[in-house]
Design an enzyme around this catalytic site. Sequence first.
Site, short mmCIF file in Angstrom:
data_model
loop_
_atom_site.label_atom_id
_atom_site.label_comp_id
_atom_site.label_asym_id
_atom_site.label_seq_id
_atom_site.Cartn_x
_atom_site.Cartn_y
_atom_site.Cartn_z
N ASP A 281 -24.08 43.01 27.66
CA ASP A 281 -23.74 42.75 29.06
C ASP A 281 -24.77 41.81 29.69
O ASP A 281 -25.95 41.81 29.32
CB ASP A 281 -23.73 44.07 29.84
N ALA B 161 -35.00 43.05 30.89
CA ALA B 161 -34.20 43.53 29.76
C ALA B 161 -33.45 44.79 30.18
O ALA B 161 -33.77 45.40 31.20
CB ALA B 161 -35.11 43.81 28.57
N LYS B 162 -32.50 45.13 29.36
CA LYS B 162 -31.67 46.31 29.67
C LYS B 162 -32.52 47.57 29.87
O LYS B 162 -32.22 48.42 30.69
CB LYS B 162 -30.66 46.57 28.55
N ARG B 163 -33.62 47.65 29.10
CA ARG B 163 -34.43 48.87 29.18
C ARG B 163 -35.15 48.99 30.53
O ARG B 163 -35.74 50.02 30.83
CB ARG B 163 -35.45 48.90 28.03
#
Length: 315
Positions: free
Chosen positions: A26, A248-250
């Site tokens: 995503d 980032a996603k994290r």
Amino acid sequence: MAVVPAAQLDSLAQGAGRYAPSPSGDLHLGNLRTALLAWLFARSSGRRFLMRIDDLDRVRPGAAERQLADLAAIGLDWDGPVVRQSERLPHYDAAIERLTAAGLTYECYCTRREIQQAATAPHGPMGAYPGICRTLGPEARARRRAEGRPAALRLRAAAADFEVVDDLHGRYRGPVDDVVLRRGDGTPAYNLAVVVDDAEQGVDQVVRGDDLLPSTPRQAYLASLLDLPIPRYAHVPLVLNENGQRLAKRDGAVTLADRRALGNTPDQVVSLLAGSLGYTASTPSQLLERFDPARLPREPWILAVDGLLQPSGCP
Ligand code: GLU
């Protein structure tokens, strides 16, 4: 909106900007912000805006569809059909054949480890391919080939560096080395594909994250070897987390789906992005009315994701 005079519109009728995500997952707020900027640069200068999916590698099933849905949900539109690199392989083959016919390619049998272990070429830029396979004679080449290792194809670069002009960074000179044109598994390399696509799609304005600025001289040099026009560039600052690392996603609720799950509307997400660019607006069209590339922040946007529950710039 920054009005484009009719005469200028005519002269730019063939010009286009684009956004070209890799469908590896995503899009996060940083990607959405870059897409919004690419759209604003294109639309405010009377250019078409094209969408391309760079799906030669790093493909996660369903990601491209979700990326396109998210871009549409925040109010971006694009002209013509979405182009996928995986459907354009003959175009990359043709470009590689032209370079090969001009004596500008060679097979490379090196593994990643061999390249890392070899010293950088004496006069080459840091990290550049040290040229191990560049000068192999026919016998050595036949021997390496017989070992059965799949060969990559590299450019035989005749320049050590190349200069590009960037709307935000000015003149930028960077290293050019023997870039991979086709990987050992037969996949055309990103640096080649992007050059072929931009030229064939009539893209004359490339707006993307400034992490790609160092690759740009290589790409422009390749374009010059292929007699293709070199686009105008604008490498925009990235979004970083509070520790100064690339978002980032994290880092938390950073995708549109995450934001929606927290109750944000796409308009609120656009407000947040607009705020980071110094504007108050909740749709791309509102932003377009005021957009001035010269006013763009030149520093990365530091995003404190935990502080995002109430997007700024919203009543
Ligand atoms: N597909 C590349 C990426 O997502 C960007 C390519 C480009 O804008 O030139 O990193």
